[in-house]
Scaffold this motif. Structure first.
Motif, PDB file in Angstrom:
ATOM      1  N   ASP A 280      23.381  12.098 -16.694  1.00 26.37           N
ATOM      2  CA  ASP A 280      24.094  12.285 -17.954  1.00 26.37           C
ATOM      3  C   ASP A 280      23.103  12.367 -19.112  1.00 26.37           C
ATOM      4  OD1 ASP A 280      23.340   9.659 -17.705  1.00 26.37           O
ATOM      5  OD2 ASP A 280      25.156   8.828 -18.593  1.00 26.37           O
ATOM      6  N   LEU A 281      23.457  13.161 -20.105  1.00 28.92           N
ATOM      7  CA  LEU A 281      22.668  13.401 -21.325  1.00 28.92           C
ATOM      8  C   LEU A 281      21.443  14.279 -21.088  1.00 28.92           C
ATOM      9  CD1 LEU A 281      22.801   9.895 -23.052  1.00 28.92           C
ATOM     10  CD2 LEU A 281      24.229  11.892 -23.501  1.00 28.92           C
ATOM     11  N   SER A 282      21.227  14.726 -19.854  1.00 31.08           N
ATOM     12  CA  SER A 282      20.054  15.564 -19.610  1.00 31.08           C
ATOM     13  C   SER A 282      20.281  16.963 -20.184  1.00 31.08           C
ATOM     14  CB  SER A 282      19.765  15.663 -18.111  1.00 31.08           C
ATOM     15  OG  SER A 282      20.852  16.262 -17.437  1.00 31.08           O
ATOM     16  N   GLN A 327      23.370  20.212 -23.200  1.00 33.00           N
ATOM     17  CA  GLN A 327      23.194  18.795 -22.906  1.00 33.00           C
ATOM     18  C   GLN A 327      24.417  18.300 -22.147  1.00 33.00           C
ATOM     19  OE1 GLN A 327      22.691  16.091 -26.234  1.00 33.00           O
ATOM     20  NE2 GLN A 327      21.463  14.703 -24.979  1.00 33.00           N
ATOM     21  N   ASP A 330      27.758  12.465 -21.706  1.00 37.41           N
ATOM     22  CA  ASP A 330      27.520  11.077 -21.315  1.00 37.41           C
ATOM     23  C   ASP A 330      28.687  10.611 -20.450  1.00 37.41           C
ATOM     24  OD1 ASP A 330      26.534   8.562 -21.081  1.00 37.41           O
ATOM     25  OD2 ASP A 330      27.024   7.922 -23.117  1.00 37.41           O
ATOM     26  N   VAL A 361      25.005   8.442 -13.052  1.00 42.89           N
ATOM     27  CA  VAL A 361      24.363   7.358 -13.787  1.00 42.89           C
ATOM     28  C   VAL A 361      23.249   6.835 -12.890  1.00 42.89           C
ATOM     29  CG1 VAL A 361      24.657   5.100 -14.838  1.00 42.89           C
ATOM     30  CG2 VAL A 361      26.499   6.778 -14.967  1.00 42.89           C
ATOM     31  N   ASN A 400      14.176  13.937 -20.841  1.00 42.30           N
ATOM     32  CA  ASN A 400      14.629  15.302 -20.691  1.00 42.30           C
ATOM     33  C   ASN A 400      13.485  16.230 -20.372  1.00 42.30           C
ATOM     34  OD1 ASN A 400      16.976  16.815 -20.655  1.00 42.30           O
ATOM     35  ND2 ASN A 400      17.616  16.041 -22.635  1.00 42.30           N
ATOM     36  N   THR A 405      13.799  13.482 -25.329  1.00 44.21           N
ATOM     37  CA  THR A 405      15.010  12.667 -25.308  1.00 44.21           C
ATOM     38  C   THR A 405      15.010  11.764 -24.089  1.00 44.21           C
ATOM     39  OG1 THR A 405      16.225  14.463 -26.373  1.00 44.21           O
ATOM     40  CG2 THR A 405      17.526  12.724 -25.335  1.00 44.21           C
ATOM     41  N   LEU A 407      16.743   9.716 -21.350  1.00 45.10           N
ATOM     42  CA  LEU A 407      18.043   9.846 -20.710  1.00 45.10           C
ATOM     43  C   LEU A 407      18.618   8.502 -20.304  1.00 45.10           C
ATOM     44  CD1 LEU A 407      17.339  12.905 -18.373  1.00 45.10           C
ATOM     45  CD2 LEU A 407      18.317  12.893 -20.674  1.00 45.10           C
ATOM     46  N   THR A 408      17.835   7.749 -19.570  1.00 44.17           N
ATOM     47  CA  THR A 408      18.346   6.481 -19.036  1.00 44.17           C
ATOM     48  C   THR A 408      17.177   5.600 -18.647  1.00 44.17           C
ATOM     49  OG1 THR A 408      19.823   5.502 -17.398  1.00 44.17           O
ATOM     50  CG2 THR A 408      18.467   7.342 -16.676  1.00 44.17           C
TER      51      THR A 408
END
Length: 757
Positions: A280-282, A327, A330, A361, A400, A405, A407-408
């Motif tokens: 997520d968010l990648s 993107q 999330d 996740v 990313n 960015t 990501l996690t």
């Protein structure tokens, strides 16, 4: 007149007798009926015969004209009976002997026939015997035909009379091939994709349809369960530049029909590139290549209900590149998202096939639940290189594709382990992400901060995930051997730098290699803690930042000014510190260089991100005067290291070939020309060669003492300025030359005076 009448009466009686005799056998053709159509090659002929006048039927024969003239095909006896066996002890009263027979005897009771053995006792399985005693009988004949035929059956009796049926029958063999009607694919279709399924819909019509198949790209493929008169559907995998096939239908007689079809598409998808599993968010790319018979005026990516305008690039000849970079949303739990493209042409809006992207996740563990291995970590004693049982704390942060960015973040602790594997719930290989890794490791058996081995850090910075899984060797220093230093790093402009990795390498002399033993990271003040063994060990420190090599500190002076107070500092000043890697390209997050001196060849490498790579160095020496010699074949798994190999200096001039493999991939070959060391023959200072030169040059002037002295002084001057006399400083050379010049002048003066007297 009476005579004529008598003759006529006799002729009539003769005709009557002949008619009576020929009418004694009657043959009737039952099936197939006249002018019937055979839909199979195998035909069963059926006929009946009867006989009168006391005779019995003996055989019936099938005649056909397949060869163009009548011929006998099959002749059969009238009947074959199956008689059960019975023993003498079980003969039933009332059995009637139906003929004069020797053993075995045939008896009849209530239309049942039995064979009775005269001597055997017991029940047997049975016996087949021909028994001809019928006046009426129906016979069948099985015959294979290959064309239309005329047929008849002849019956014969026990008196030797035979007779055919009064009319010949005709059987017509089916010659009609199955009809083939193709519903799809046909003409110009809207869309499909290479590698996806295309559906073939086809109808075959035939009374006796036997088999159906199609040929696509030279391969015959059966259409299972093919039926006549209905649409038959099957699928095949679409291949690029192959939009035609031949369809076949065959009936039971062998009548074959085929139909060739061609088709094309308005939009043909040739490839689609995307990551099936993402975080997520990648930031993810979707790249679609299509061929279109019309201009594509717009494209939109539909992703989980969201619509994004696509970038369209025409590549010519109807080829288009459609791309999006979005993107990923999330998510709180793992989620599957569906996406597709809508492509607009002047005549249609065409939807591509839907695909699914799984969004995860990130979670990590010790590979107990998850199976996607990302790290294999081992903990060693830095000095003895023996495995240790210790604690390893892990902090993994993913970035990313643009490294900007985060990501996690995933964290975990592993206690009392010498080797551990770390796995993730997602297959990260090939995703294009980057990662930061922070490891803290130590030995604290009681978990009370009573350390037997000091806590140390190992950092990896902005490394590509493409190299997963990674093997990492950690080297921990015993508290009794460790001295902690606060290292202060300043760059070439004498500016403190934050987040700089200081890769500390320790030399293991017996192995001829350097190993990375610790990688701390600088604070916002440019400082970091490092742990060193001060018991005469050699270190190298490499400063890197986000994949860039800043400085290399080779063999820095590691001395604690106040070891008793426990405050030790090490200043690493980039000004004036050489960076041997700056003239070499950094390829795929690795840089290496090769150096050599009179005795050794050194291969040094560094992974600027701090990531570990397996590096193998293989050197061999080739000479015209000796066999090839392998100098070293060493492998090191580390973020930085140095290999030291020693060529043979006594086998004449030679070439040393160097093969470097990084993660098994051979790098460009390197070669070094290595000159033979003649010091064993002429001493290192070349005095022997110099003496020989002087003797030869001076003896050439033996005819004149004055010239001899002058030439000797001149020779020494030449040798001195050519530095052939090695091992001498410029001061020593000039001083020796001055004394020799003065001595030469004095000798010349005395020789001159002697000549005058």
């Amino acid at each position: 007149m009476n005579k004529k009448l008598s003759i006529l009466l006799l002729l009539g009686l003769f005709i009557f007798c002949i008619s009576f005799a020929s009418a004694a056998i009657t043959t009737t053709l039952n099936s197939p009926v006249d002018d019937s159509i055979a839909y199979v090659n195998s035909v069963t002929f059926n006929a009946s015969a009867s006989v009168t006048g006391g005779a019995t039927l003996t055989n019936m024969s099938l005649w056909t004209n397949e060869s163009g003239s009548w011929e006998l095909k099959t002749k059969k006896i009238t009947k074959e009976f199956y008689f059960p066996w019975v023993s003498n002890s079980t003969i039933i009263n009332g059995l009637a002997d139906v003929g004069s027979h020797s053993t075995p005897n045939v008896f009849e009771l209530n239309n049942n026939y039995y064979l009775v053995s005269g001597n055997s006792i017991g029940t047997f399985s049975g016996y087949i015997i021909s028994y001809n005693s019928f006046t009426n009988f129906t016979q069948t004949f099985d015959q294979t035909i290959t064309d239309d035929i005329i047929w008849n059956v002849q019956a014969c009796d026990s008196d030797g009379d035979c007779g055919f049926a009064t009319t010949n029958y005709t059987v017509i063999l089916d010659t009609t091939s199955p009809a083939i009607t193709v519903q799809s694919p046909s003409g110009t279709l809207d869309y499909n994709a290479i590698g996806q399924e295309e559906t073939l819909n086809v109808t075959f019509t035939d009374t006796n349809l036997d088999s159906c198949w199609y040929n696509y790209n030279g391969t015959n493929i059966s259409i299972e369960g093919c039926l006549t008169g209905v649409k038959n559907s099957t699928t095949f995998i679409l291949e690029e530049n192959n939009f035609n096939m031949t369809i076949y239908g065959n009936d039971t007689v062998g009548n074959l029909n085929s139909k060739f079809i061609e088709w094309d598409y308005k939009i043909l998808e040739t490839s689609l590139t995307y990551n099936e599993e993402v975080l997520d968010l990648s930031l993810e790319d979707f790249i679609l290549y299509v061929k279109s018979t019309e201009e594509i005026t717009s494209s939109k990516l539909h992703y989980d209900g969201n619509i994004y305008d696509s970038s369209i690039l025409s590549l010519g000849s109807g080829l288009y590149k459609i791309s999006n970079s979005i993107q990923i949303p999330d998510v709180a739990v793992d989620t599957n998202y569906t996406f597709y493209f809508n492509l607009t042409t002047p005549t249609a809006i065409i939807k591509t096939e839907s695909n699914i992207q799984s969004v995860y996740v990130l979670l990590i563990d010790n590979c107990g639940v998850y199976t996607n291995e990302i790290f294999n970590i081992s903990l060693y004693d830095e000095k003895t290189l023996e495995l240790l049982l210790g604690t390893i704390e892990v902090n993994l942060e993913l970035f990313n594709n643009d490294k900007s960015t985060a990501l996690t973040t995933a964290v975990s602790n592993f206690y009392n382990m010498s080797n551990m594997r770390i796995c993730s719930n997602v297959n990260l290989t090939g995703t294009g992400y980057f990662y930061d890794l922070e490891l803290r490791y130590y030995v604290d058996p009681t978990n009370t901060s009573t350390f037997l081995y000091v806590p140390e850090f190992y950092h990896i910075q902005k490394a590509s995930i493409s190299n997963f899984p990674q093997s990492i060797d950690l080297f921990n220093l015993n508290v009794n051997q460790s001295t902690e230093f606060t290292m202060y790093y300043r760059d070439n402009n004498y500016v403190a730098r934050e987040n700089v990795l200081l890769q500390i390498e320790r030399k293991y002399i017996s192995e001829g290699i350097y190993r990375t033993v610790e990688i701390p990271i600088t604070s916002n003040e440019g400082s970091a803690l490092g742990h060193f063994d001060l018991d005469n060990y050699k270190y190298k420190i490499i400063a890197t930042l986000n994949g860039e090599i800043l400085n290399v500190f080779d063999n820095p002076a590691i001395v604690c000014e106040s070891e008793l107070s426990g405050i030790c500092t090490l200043n690493l000043n980039g000004q004036g510190s050489a960076n041997p890697f700056e003239d070499y390209d950094t390829i795929n997050d690795i840089a290496y260089y090769i150096s050599f001196n009179d005795t050794d060849i050194l291969v040094s490498y560094v992974i600027p991100s701090g990531e570990t790579r397996q590096v193998n160095v293989y050197m061999y020496q080739v000479s015209s005067f000796a066999d090839d010699k392998i100098l070293c074949n060493s492998t090191l798994t580390s973020s930085a290291g140095t290999f030291i190999c020693s060529p043979n200096a006594t086998i004449g001039d030679s070439n040393v070939f160097i093969e470097i493999r990084i993660d098994g991939v051979l790098q460009p070959m390197n070669k070094i020309y290595f000159q033979e060391d003649l010091g064993d023959y002429f001493n290192l200072n070349n005095y022997a060669i110099a003496s020989l030169f002087l003797i030869l040059f001076i003896t050439m002037m033996v005819s004149s003492p004055i010239i001899m002295v002058a030439s000797s002084v001149f020779s020494v001057v030449i040798l001195a300025f050519l530095f052939l006399l090695k091992g001498s400083s410029i001061g020593l050379v000039l001083g020796s030359f001055s004394w020799l010049a003065i001595a030469g002048i004095l000798i010349l003066v005395k020789l001159n005076k002697k000549d005058e007297t």
